[in-house]
Scaffold this motif. Structure first.
Motif, PDB file in Angstrom:
ATOM      1  N   VAL A 255      69.418  33.430  68.616  1.00 49.57           N
ATOM      2  CA  VAL A 255      70.187  32.353  67.985  1.00 49.57           C
ATOM      3  C   VAL A 255      71.673  32.634  68.170  1.00 49.57           C
ATOM      4  O   VAL A 255      72.128  33.767  67.978  1.00 49.57           O
ATOM      5  CB  VAL A 255      69.870  32.225  66.479  1.00 49.57           C
ATOM      6  CG1 VAL A 255      70.654  31.066  65.869  1.00 49.57           C
ATOM      7  CG2 VAL A 255      68.382  32.035  66.247  1.00 49.57           C
ATOM      8  N   ALA A 256      72.431  31.595  68.539  1.00 52.68           N
ATOM      9  CA  ALA A 256      73.882  31.741  68.681  1.00 52.68           C
ATOM     10  C   ALA A 256      74.554  30.406  68.426  1.00 52.68           C
ATOM     11  O   ALA A 256      73.991  29.347  68.716  1.00 52.68           O
ATOM     12  CB  ALA A 256      74.248  32.247  70.080  1.00 52.68           C
ATOM     13  N   ALA A 257      75.757  30.471  67.876  1.00 50.87           N
ATOM     14  CA  ALA A 257      76.553  29.265  67.665  1.00 50.87           C
ATOM     15  C   ALA A 257      77.036  28.727  69.006  1.00 50.87           C
ATOM     16  O   ALA A 257      77.219  29.472  69.972  1.00 50.87           O
ATOM     17  CB  ALA A 257      77.749  29.583  66.770  1.00 50.87           C
ATOM     18  N   ILE A 258      77.255  27.405  69.047  1.00 53.30           N
ATOM     19  CA  ILE A 258      77.674  26.739  70.280  1.00 53.30           C
ATOM     20  C   ILE A 258      78.901  25.872  70.026  1.00 53.30           C
ATOM     21  O   ILE A 258      78.865  24.953  69.213  1.00 53.30           O
ATOM     22  CB  ILE A 258      76.558  25.808  70.821  1.00 53.30           C
ATOM     23  CG1 ILE A 258      75.329  26.615  71.209  1.00 53.30           C
ATOM     24  CG2 ILE A 258      77.066  24.982  71.977  1.00 53.30           C
ATOM     25  CD1 ILE A 258      75.330  27.136  72.596  1.00 53.30           C
ATOM     26  N   GLY A 259      79.993  26.181  70.718  1.00 49.17           N
ATOM     27  CA  GLY A 259      81.114  25.263  70.839  1.00 49.17           C
ATOM     28  C   GLY A 259      81.111  24.845  72.297  1.00 49.17           C
ATOM     29  O   GLY A 259      80.388  23.958  72.723  1.00 49.17           O
ATOM     30  N   GLU A 377      82.293  30.480  62.910  1.00 51.09           N
ATOM     31  CA  GLU A 377      81.478  30.126  64.075  1.00 51.09           C
ATOM     32  C   GLU A 377      80.066  30.696  63.947  1.00 51.09           C
ATOM     33  O   GLU A 377      79.084  29.927  63.906  1.00 51.09           O
ATOM     34  CB  GLU A 377      82.161  30.592  65.377  1.00 51.09           C
ATOM     35  CG  GLU A 377      83.410  29.817  65.742  1.00 51.09           C
ATOM     36  CD  GLU A 377      84.641  30.268  64.963  1.00 51.09           C
ATOM     37  OE1 GLU A 377      85.644  29.544  64.963  1.00 51.09           O
ATOM     38  OE2 GLU A 377      84.602  31.352  64.346  1.00 51.09           O
ATOM     39  N   PRO A 378      79.878  32.012  63.848  1.00 49.85           N
ATOM     40  CA  PRO A 378      78.514  32.534  63.692  1.00 49.85           C
ATOM     41  C   PRO A 378      77.869  32.177  62.365  1.00 49.85           C
ATOM     42  O   PRO A 378      76.643  32.261  62.234  1.00 49.85           O
ATOM     43  CB  PRO A 378      78.682  34.046  63.859  1.00 49.85           C
ATOM     44  CG  PRO A 378      80.100  34.324  63.522  1.00 49.85           C
ATOM     45  CD  PRO A 378      80.851  33.119  64.028  1.00 49.85           C
ATOM     46  N   ALA A 379      78.667  31.770  61.366  1.00 48.40           N
ATOM     47  CA  ALA A 379      78.064  31.305  60.116  1.00 48.40           C
ATOM     48  C   ALA A 379      77.165  30.098  60.369  1.00 48.40           C
ATOM     49  O   ALA A 379      76.156  29.912  59.682  1.00 48.40           O
ATOM     50  CB  ALA A 379      79.148  30.965  59.092  1.00 48.40           C
ATOM     51  N   HIS A 380      77.498  29.280  61.363  1.00 50.13           N
ATOM     52  CA  HIS A 380      76.616  28.167  61.728  1.00 50.13           C
ATOM     53  C   HIS A 380      75.288  28.690  62.262  1.00 50.13           C
ATOM     54  O   HIS A 380      74.219  28.143  61.955  1.00 50.13           O
ATOM     55  CB  HIS A 380      77.289  27.282  62.783  1.00 50.13           C
ATOM     56  CG  HIS A 380      78.392  26.423  62.250  1.00 50.13           C
ATOM     57  ND1 HIS A 380      79.608  26.944  61.851  1.00 50.13           N
ATOM     58  CD2 HIS A 380      78.470  25.082  62.047  1.00 50.13           C
ATOM     59  CE1 HIS A 380      80.385  25.955  61.429  1.00 50.13           C
ATOM     60  NE2 HIS A 380      79.716  24.813  61.533  1.00 50.13           N
ATOM     61  N   ALA A 381      75.347  29.754  63.063  1.00 48.99           N
ATOM     62  CA  ALA A 381      74.105  30.352  63.571  1.00 48.99           C
ATOM     63  C   ALA A 381      73.285  30.939  62.426  1.00 48.99           C
ATOM     64  O   ALA A 381      72.048  30.813  62.406  1.00 48.99           O
ATOM     65  CB  ALA A 381      74.429  31.427  64.606  1.00 48.99           C
TER      66      ALA A 381
END
Length: 421
Positions: A255-259, A377-381
């Motif tokens: 799992v990873a955040a995406i911009g 950012e990683p808080a979304h992940a």
């Protein structure tokens, strides 16, 4: 050269591999390519040739690996978040609730994954004889990393940053200035990341003779999406090696955040040919996908061309780029890297989203269960991890990338929570 961090130390790809290289024009399926001004095309082609040569040069690889180890501080740790895992099992059916592990790239020098790519690109700039560096930044982590490597190698740099992001990321603005960078606020458009990248491209067109543009995400004209991915793939290669060493197996889900997607493609790419490993990219849903205040270009966009490549974009019916929104300054880009667009369309990677409110809840949850303050950012992940972990068995493993630390976001979070500091 067999150094464990080397971007060449990867298993071969075949015709049926998901780890495909783009074609000669930089396309992943229909996505990618080179859509740039005629002035820039010779420089982009020179960069492509120089990158091919660098990949084959043991001296380049040795310097890259040495700097990753002794300047960046790699390998970053692999951490089993036991208290978070236990917290997510609360209320779940018996035997459910996956183990949560983190690849801790927030512990890198400068506090995020961005430094991996900046090291590689500044070595390319020096190899090409460029004497001036420019970059764009949103959350400021790429700007700080660029400023750091420019200070390390004695090159002047200009960082373009949306005026809105300058206001909400003051700690990183000051860090960039301390490192010797000139920070230029961008007031056009939404005054965020996309607008900063527009200004960077304008600067590059005007100064092609001496300037190298260090793009921070896995987007832009070919070969940027490929080379950023290759430099960031150290994340996934280390994670793969560490997970096998510690557990004897691969994770069940990444799992990873995406911009734009550099931290995600860096984690995902070395695992793409492992069918047992599911992958989840998490976009920013902002105030919700039902309205216009989000930055989920896969969920709410359609293919178009921006910043030199074709990909999924937030845009209106006339093809005008829409303004993205996220509480996270690093995720409000209105597009996504072209390789992510391709991986989504072929079904190899799943993409989900998390709202501002969910990210804030996940931010606080990690702080209180593990003593780790993540970036927004990683808080979304982490928000997506919290949802998925409860649906998976207790013997399964989720590995998420903590791509940045949260000291840059404390003012934003405090404001959102109504706390005066």
């Amino acid at each position: 050269m067999n150094a464990p961090n080397s971007f060449r130390n990867q298993p071969p790809t075949g015709a049926n591999s998901f780890r495909q290289q783009p074609d000669s024009r930089g396309h992943f399926g229909q996505f990618g390519g080179r859509f740039v001004a005629e002035t820039l095309m010779p420089l982009v082609l020179d960069l492509d040739r120089e990158y091919r040569a660098a990949k084959a040069d043991p001296a380049f690889r040795a310097e890259f690996d040495d700097l990753l180890e002794h300047y960046v501080g790699r390998p970053s740790p692999l951490y089993h978040a036991e208290r978070l895992s236990d917290a997510l099992r609360t209320g779940a059916p018996a035997g459910m609730g996956a183990q949560v592990w983190f690849k801790r790239d927030e512990l890198n020098h400068t506090g995020a994954h961005k430094i991996n790519n900046c090291i590689g690109q500044i070595l390319l700039a020096i190899r090409m004889g460029k004497t001036r560096i420019i970059a764009e930044t949103g959350a400021g982590q790429h700007g700080v990393a660029t400023a750091a490597v420019c200070a390390r190698f004695g090159l002047p740099c200009v960082i373009y940053m949306g005026a809105k992001d300058v206001e909400r990321q003051q700690p990183n603005v000051f860090r960039m200035k301390l490192l010797g960078a000139e920070v230029r606020p961008v007031t056009s458009g939404a005054a965020t990341l996309s607008d900063a990248m527009n200004e960077g491209l304008r600067d590059w067109v005007a100064n092609v003779h001496d300037t190298f543009y260090i793009i921070g995400t896995a987007a832009g004209p070919h070969p940027y999406p490929e080379l950023v991915r290759d430099f960031q793939s150290v994340i996934g290669r280390e994670a793969r090696e560490q997970m096998l060493a510690r557990t004897g197996r691969l994770p069940d889900m990444l799992v990873a955040a995406i911009g734009g997607g550099s931290n995600a493609i860096g984690l995902f790419h070395p695992f793409l040919d492992d069918p047992s490993v599911a992958m989840l990219g998490v976009e920013a849903a902002g105030h919700g996908l039902g309205g216009s205040e989000h930055a989920a270009s896969l969920a709410g966009g359609f293919p178009g061309i921006l910043h030199g490549n074709k990909t999924y974009l937030l845009q209106d019916e006339d093809g005008q780029i829409a303004e993205g929104h996220s509480i996270s300054a690093g995720l409000d880009y209105p597009g996504i890297g072209p390789e992510h667009a391709w991986l989504r369309d072929i079904g190899r990677v799943e993409y989900d989203s998390a709202t501002d409110a969910e990210a804030l809840d996940a931010f606080q949850l990690l702080c209180r269960t593990e003593g780790i303050i993540p970036a927004l950012e990683p808080a979304h992940a982490i928000a997506a991890v919290a949802r998925r972990a409860r649906t998976m068995r207790a013997d399964q493993i989720i590995l998420a990338n903590l791509c940045g630390r949260g000291d840059k976001d404390i003012f934003t979070v405090a404001n959102a929570l109504g706390v005066a500091i």
